[in-house]
Design an enzyme around this catalytic site. Structure first.
Site, short mmCIF file in Angstrom:
data_model
loop_
_atom_site.label_atom_id
_atom_site.label_comp_id
_atom_site.label_asym_id
_atom_site.label_seq_id
_atom_site.Cartn_x
_atom_site.Cartn_y
_atom_site.Cartn_z
N CYS A 113 53.17 -31.26 -18.48
CA CYS A 113 53.65 -32.50 -19.51
C CYS A 113 54.43 -33.33 -18.89
O CYS A 113 54.38 -33.30 -17.66
CB CYS A 113 54.28 -31.41 -20.40
N HIS A 171 63.67 -27.43 -17.58
CA HIS A 171 64.26 -26.73 -18.75
C HIS A 171 65.63 -26.99 -18.80
O HIS A 171 66.27 -26.67 -19.74
CB HIS A 171 63.92 -25.26 -18.41
N CYS A 207 64.26 -32.24 -18.78
CA CYS A 207 63.41 -33.13 -19.76
C CYS A 207 64.25 -33.65 -20.87
O CYS A 207 65.02 -32.92 -21.48
CB CYS A 207 62.40 -32.18 -20.33
N HIS A 252 65.09 -17.05 -21.87
CA HIS A 252 64.47 -18.24 -21.20
C HIS A 252 65.54 -19.08 -20.60
O HIS A 252 66.52 -19.56 -21.57
CB HIS A 252 63.60 -18.93 -22.18
N GLU A 261 65.59 -22.42 -20.80
CA GLU A 261 65.84 -23.48 -21.63
C GLU A 261 67.10 -23.20 -22.76
O GLU A 261 67.88 -23.76 -22.99
CB GLU A 261 64.52 -24.07 -22.28
N THR A 274 61.52 -25.73 -27.07
CA THR A 274 60.33 -26.94 -26.93
C THR A 274 59.04 -26.45 -26.91
O THR A 274 58.24 -27.12 -27.57
CB THR A 274 60.74 -27.79 -25.66
N CYS A 323 58.37 -29.71 -28.74
CA CYS A 323 58.16 -31.08 -28.07
C CYS A 323 56.71 -31.55 -28.36
O CYS A 323 55.85 -30.76 -28.65
CB CYS A 323 58.46 -31.09 -26.58
N ASN A 377 54.93 -21.61 -22.30
CA ASN A 377 53.98 -22.17 -23.12
C ASN A 377 52.36 -21.97 -22.62
O ASN A 377 51.67 -21.88 -23.48
CB ASN A 377 54.13 -23.67 -22.78
N SER A 419 53.05 -26.14 -17.33
CA SER A 419 53.39 -26.18 -15.77
C SER A 419 52.37 -26.04 -15.00
O SER A 419 52.68 -25.65 -13.80
CB SER A 419 54.57 -24.97 -15.57
FE1 F3S Z 1 57.53 -30.85 -21.08
FE2 F3S Z 1 59.66 -31.61 -21.68
FE3 F3S Z 1 58.08 -30.74 -23.35
S1 F3S Z 1 59.32 -30.26 -20.10
S2 F3S Z 1 57.00 -29.36 -22.67
S3 F3S Z 1 57.74 -32.59 -22.17
S4 F3S Z 1 60.00 -30.55 -23.51
#
Ligand code: F3S
Length: 714
Positions: A12, A72, A94, A122, A124, A159, A187, A217, A259
């Site tokens: 991402c 994170h 992010c 986690h 984050e 997110t 996100c 994710n 990731s």
């Molecule tokens: Fe990536 Fe940021 Fe979304 S790290 S998954 S763009 S919250």
């Protein structure tokens, strides 16, 4: 096969920014990330190779190191500690994560309690969910939570939280809580990826989710896809995909977590597309294509390879892997004397066993020998169980026996099991191939003992039968002297021994066999007798063309007076050599005119005398001589004494008859002795055989005096 790739797959924006920043700064600074920069172990290894380390908290950061805050983010307390200690840091949190923090901070300012949908552990979530926050990961958590009707709440989500579950839980909470402010903080990238994965997984047969199970994710993507596609697989890279799970006509969908590095995604697309194309164009089976298209190697794997080049010390093979395989000579064969350039050639295919995926220089070390040994152990075990012969090559002579290589396995052959006859020098077996019986097989100890004693006896019997069938009296054959004994020499005619009796060594009289022959001598001999029933082959070394008895009657006509040399005495007369290999006998009655009891009363060994030839038997090699007649004719004596006639002559004739009878009896004894001596034994025990020989030798020696007489007289 058809392959579909989800549009949003892999890094991402937030992760890409963090990774690119770290890679860019790594050249100038000594970087450490607080926790893994992204939840992907393949990428973490790549970063480590570029000098980017990992610490678990601020205390581990060394002077001179620059901290990297991952996408994170970290709890505010960590960032404050970095500042307090003056540790330089690069904040790669992010922006979407930062937005959630801001929401949380604002809720706190407004006196609203915080509810977070996500995983409390986690990183984050740890960054914005303080100890008072209610963290809900699934519907069950709602029942365990306590909501105060007097309190106002703000709802945010991790997110990467699953979008569908977010709405479900939000609806439930809305019905429970009077004042609930709901913020969809999932996100966009995550939401989009999840939506596309859900749509794609619904129309394919197989869904491959690329990513590390550490990544939240990625796990969410897997769960989403599994709902509509039971054949969903989560793998760190396509190399770990179990290809047997795929079928030639499958529709395959691919997605990847946020990731998952682009290199892994690209590799998967390329690989699956190649497979898909090949299923259309190639006559190979799908399984073959899969096997050929990609090889993932591990120590202990068995791989098909193709020989690229061969030198006397190693073989290089193509494994279908990014690196070639090396088979050292020691891993090709157990036979140190083998020439490996003769064993394989470029283009040959070999199954090999992977020893090390990387030998330190990027090569894969593989072994043919170990695989052979594994396979061949079964063959050897089978031969052991079935008691069937198995062939091998003798490679070494060691203390107590031999080492043979049987199907690539080292096998010990005790010296007692090497042959059915005594073997003085085991070196004669080195380098030769034989059939063996497996006598002992202990696989766990890798102990294998073999022998060929029984087989050697069978082989010898076969050779004996063949030899007896092919031999004829008078035939000239070649052989090797295997043993010397007092009464002659045994000659190996090709696994079967014949005997040259001492009397057959030369036309001349032979005192010692070793004066003529030595063990190991190559000889050309004449077969003079064959007796298959008694396993006897009698041989002669004498050259029939140089037989001194040929034409003897012409050279020594009866009535002639000739000169000769007394060479030995016997009780019945004296032997006189007329020429080389031709001895005649002067009977005691023919030595003197007077009556004598012993020849040495008139003669001595070495004396040259004149004798008259009285009888010649060319066929039986006998000449009778008379000194008395020669003396008389030459006038050495006067008129014959009357006394010598009559009674004395009569007595001598009687005595001569007795001697002849005695000699005839001795001749039988000699024949019996010789028979015993020449009868070939199959020497099961060399010692016993030698003892037998000794007994025969003694017998011959005891009969020697008589034998001399019998040979000449009878
Ligand atoms: Fe990536 Fe940021 Fe979304 S790290 S998954 S763009 S919250």
């Amino acid at each position: 096969m058809t392959v579909y790739m989800a549009k949003s797959a892999g890094f991402c924006g937030g992760v890409a920014r963090a990774v690119n920043t770290a890679l860019k700064e790594a050249g100038d600074k000594k970087l450490v990330t607080i926790g893994m920069l992204v939840n992907n172990r393949i990428l973490t290894d790549e970063l480590a190779e570029k000098g980017v380390g990992i610490v678990s908290d601020v205390d581990e950061i060394q002077a001179g190191e620059t901290a990297v805050i991952r996408s994170h983010g970290v709890p505010a307390s960590v960032e404050e500690e970095l500042k307090r200690r003056g540790i330089p840091y690069i904040d790669c949190t992010c922006v979407d994560v930062k937005k959630i923090r801001q929401r949380a901070a604002r809720a706190k300012e407004q006196g609203r309690a915080l509810i977070v949908l996500g995983d409390r552990k986690h990183p984050e979530v740890k960054g914005y969910a303080g100890p008072d926050a209610i963290v809900i990961n699934n519907e069950a958590d709602i029942d365990n939570a306590e909501f105060n009707p007097e309190v106002k709440y703000t709802l945010v989500a991790q997110t990467t939280f699953e979008r569908g579950r977010f709405f479900n839980i939000a609806v439930i909470l809305k019905n429970k809580i009077a004042d609930l402010e709901i913020h969809n903080t999932i996100c966009d990238a995550t939401a989009r990826r999840q939506a596309e994965a859900a749509e794609l997984s619904a129309r394919v047969d197989v869904m491959i989710v690329l990513g590390d199970a550490l990544s939240a994710n990625t796990r969410h993507l897997y769960e989403i896809c599994r709902k509509s596609c039971p054949r969903t697989y989560m793998v760190p890279s396509i190399r770990e995909m179990q290809l047997r799970n795929l079928r030639a006509n499958d529709k395959i969908g691919i997605t990847a977590g946020a990731s998952t590095p682009p290199s892994i995604t690209k590799e998967a697309i390329r690989f699956m597309n190649e497979i898909a194309q090949d299923t259309v164009q190639s006559p190979q089976t799908f399984e073959e294509m899969l096997n050929e298209a990609f090889v993932s190697l591990h120590t202990g794997d068995v791989v098909k390879s193709t020989v690229i080049s061969v030198t006397p010390t190693e073989v290089t093979v193509n494994l279908g892997y990014k690196s070639d395989g090396i088979i050292t000579k020691a891993e090709m064969t157990e036979d140190a004397s083998a020439d490996i350039t003769q064993m394989v050639k470029p283009g040959d295919t070999l199954d090999v066993y992977v020893l090390h995926v990387n030998d330190g220089e990027g090569n894969v070390l593989v072994s043919k020998k170990r695989l052979d040994a594994q396979t061949h152990y079964k063959l050897i075990e089978q031969a052991f169980n079935d008691k069937t012969p198995i062939s091998g090559k003798v490679t070494e002579v060691v203390k107590g026996g031999l080492i043979a290589v049987i199907h690539g396995c080292r096998v010990f052959v005790p010296s007692s099991q090497v042959s059915n006859r005594f073997v003085e020098d085991l070196n004669q077996f080195k380098g030769r191939e034989f059939d063996f019986h497996i006598l002992e097989f202990d696989r766990p100890k890798r102990r294998i003992v073999a022998g060929r004693k029984e087989l050697a006896a069978i082989e010898q019997q076969q050779r004996r039968e063949e030899l007896f069938a092919s031999l004829e009296s008078g035939q000239r054959v070649e052989g090797t002297v295997s043993r010397i004994v007092d009464f002659g020499a045994f000659v190996d005619l090709g696994g079967v021994d014949g005997l040259i009796h001492i009397s057959e060594l030369s036309w001349q009289r032979v005192k010692k066999v070793s004066d003529i022959l030595q063990a190991g001598d190559s000889v050309s001999v004449t077969v003079i007798d064959i007796n298959p029933e008694k396993n006897k082959i009698s041989l002669s070394l004498k050259d029939i063309n140089s037989n001194p008895w040929n034409g003897i009657a012409e050279r020594f006509p009866v009535g002639n007076i000739v000169e000769g040399k007394v060479v030995r005495m016997a009780s019945f007369g004296a032997f006189v050599t007329l020429e080389d290999g031709v001895d005649g006998l002067v009977h005691i009655s023919q030595i003197a005119r007077r009556h004598i009891v012993k020849p040495d009363e008139e003669l001595s060994v070495g004396q040259v005398i004149s004798v008259k030839v009285t009888d010649v038997d060319e066929q039986n090699h006998k000449i009778s001589l008379s000194k008395r007649d020669a003396d008389e004719e030459m006038g050495i004596w006067g008129e014959p004494e009357e006394a010598a006639d009559g009674e004395a002559a009569k007595e001598e004739d009687i005595a001569e008859e007795a001697v002849i009878e005695e000699i005839a009896a001795d001749g039988d004894a000699e024949a019996a002795a010789e028979e015993a001596a020449t009868e070939e034994t199959v020497p099961e025990e060399a010692v016993a055989e030698e003892a037998d020989d000794e007994a025969v030798i003694d017998e011959i020696i005891n009969d020697e005096d008589t034998e001399d007489g019998s040979e000449e007289e009878v």
